[in-house]
Design a protein around this motif. Sequence first.
Motif, PDB file in Angstrom:
ATOM      1  N   SER A  44       1.042   5.342   0.027  1.00  0.00           N
ATOM      2  CA  SER A  44       0.186   6.452   0.458  1.00  0.00           C
ATOM      3  C   SER A  44       0.974   7.749   0.451  1.00  0.00           C
ATOM      4  N   GLY A  87      -3.673  11.517   1.651  1.00  0.00           N
ATOM      5  CA  GLY A  87      -4.557  10.382   1.879  1.00  0.00           C
ATOM      6  C   GLY A  87      -4.782   9.529   0.655  1.00  0.00           C
ATOM      7  N   LYS A 112      -2.717   0.466  -4.214  1.00  0.00           N
ATOM      8  CA  LYS A 112      -2.435  -0.855  -3.670  1.00  0.00           C
ATOM      9  C   LYS A 112      -2.062  -1.808  -4.795  1.00  0.00           C
ATOM     10  N   THR A 124       0.850  -1.187   0.000  1.00  0.00           N
ATOM     11  CA  THR A 124       0.000   0.000   0.000  1.00  0.00           C
ATOM     12  C   THR A 124       0.886   1.238   0.000  1.00  0.00           C
ATOM     13  N   ARG A 175      -4.122   6.684  -1.942  1.00  0.00           N
ATOM     14  CA  ARG A 175      -3.474   5.382  -1.763  1.00  0.00           C
ATOM     15  C   ARG A 175      -3.541   4.577  -3.052  1.00  0.00           C
TER      16      ARG A 175
END
Length: 545
Positions: free
Chosen positions: A221, A225, A229, A219, A227
């Motif tokens: 980031s 905020g 994955k 993940t 993100r």
Amino acid sequence: MPRPTATHLIGAGFLAVALLRVLPSAARAADAVSGFVRLDNGKDLSGWYAARWNGRPTGDLTGWSVVDGAIHLDSSQARSHLFHRKTFPPNVVIRLQFRAGRAADSGLNLHGKQFQVRDYPSAGPKRYALAAKPAGQWNDLELDITNGIARITLNGHVIETAWPIGNDSNLGLGLQREIGMFDFRNIRIKVKKSARNRLDVRRSVFGKTSDGTSVDLYTLSNAHGVRAKVMTFGATLIAVEVPDRRGQLVNVTLALDSLDDYLKGHPLFGSIVGRYANRISGAKFVLDGVEYRLEANARGHHIHGGRHGFHKRLWRAVPERRPDAAAVKLRLRSPDGDAGFPGNLDVTVTYSLNNENELRIDYTATTDKPTVINLTNHAYWNLAGAGSGDVLSHRLLLHADHYLPTDARKIPTGEIRPVKGTPMDFTRPRPIGSRIDQVPGGYDHCYVLNKRPGERFSLAARLDDPGSGRTMEVWTTQPGVQVYTANGLSDRFGVGGRRYGPRHAVCLETQHFPDSPNKPLFPSTVLRPGQTYREWTVHRFGVRR
């Protein structure tokens, strides 16, 4: 109880005056301890200047004054906005109080962009109205800004979670001249430490294969905020979470709920495709006089590296923490003869996320025999959120004046055809669904990107969703982009209980042209020993207000 005498009242009056003098200085002292600097002094407009919205001084302070310790605006008289001379970086906390008269309207200039403080009678968005106090009462406003993205609180209620300020850092804080009577006071600002260190990459276990091998999830980031994955099975991008105009984060790439769902098979949701993305006619090609026969997995042709292409391999991954990005590097060796392709191919794919909300994918590869290669990522984009419905209202712009027409089996004919005057034309933004019914089967075509002589990295596409305000630009070194509108997407796939369907996403697969090994006039996809294949693509996310 004795009644107060005149002496008592006079004494109380002196005490009140004394308190009025002491409290501001006490407040300033408290501000200094907490790191805040006061911009208004409660007496005059020292430090402020009148200007147009772009910050150009006018010298006309008419309509602006200081009344009862507050900066007072009479919009009926004012002809300019009010700016403070002190500039501020994109990492600050701003606190102030404001009071609006009846039918009053004003805002803040934050590096050239307006934030609507109060908008009577509607009070702006509904959540603003619910948080605001009635006309004539003081409101408390806080803007916590990190790398240009503000979390905004009004009277203790969060009204924006990811509101981007402007880009003109030469401007100080501006107070807007708009409508009615408005007051501002206790305007304070505190510079925060840089949030660059909030870039992060974390590893977790996504699941296990049938033989017990762990599949990891990385993940990435950033400070806002956002993100991304990535899992090691297929080097697959399973989530890109970005904010809409209200600051709400959702995943904008189609995904599945679990590793088991991916292992059952899927239409390449977010996977790395190789050795050769797209189609090779007849599942064969000739290189240096040698014919190579490939796995024929598409009605006699080869597509996307075969049934067991890179999207079904377990990649080795290493996290990378850089000063400017959070990243994960994935590696894979494709052996000589893999799906019929010659040479041992060593491939590296790196996903990186920075604080400009850019997701970058770098591809490199080397070989020990002459071979052909064409890598891409097969993400399915829906800027309204995965599982939200079709993307026919999304607006698409392609930086491409030509495309590759194909035969009935989607093999390029070799012609490079102009898009002008056809439903293939996205040289200006158009809703994807505006002419899709004029394209048999929907869009599934490779566009030839406009490149100036010697230009390598350039704009490929812009996509925006009018409903959410989310935008995405795609920049790439590749010569083409395959636009696929998920025409055959089945409702047997879905996420979180929401089923997918045809045209619930659009793929923008940056790549070399399909069937290039058999089309000598197309850009070459040949890779030889001693050479390094190197391409990259950047997805830049934003918000349109």
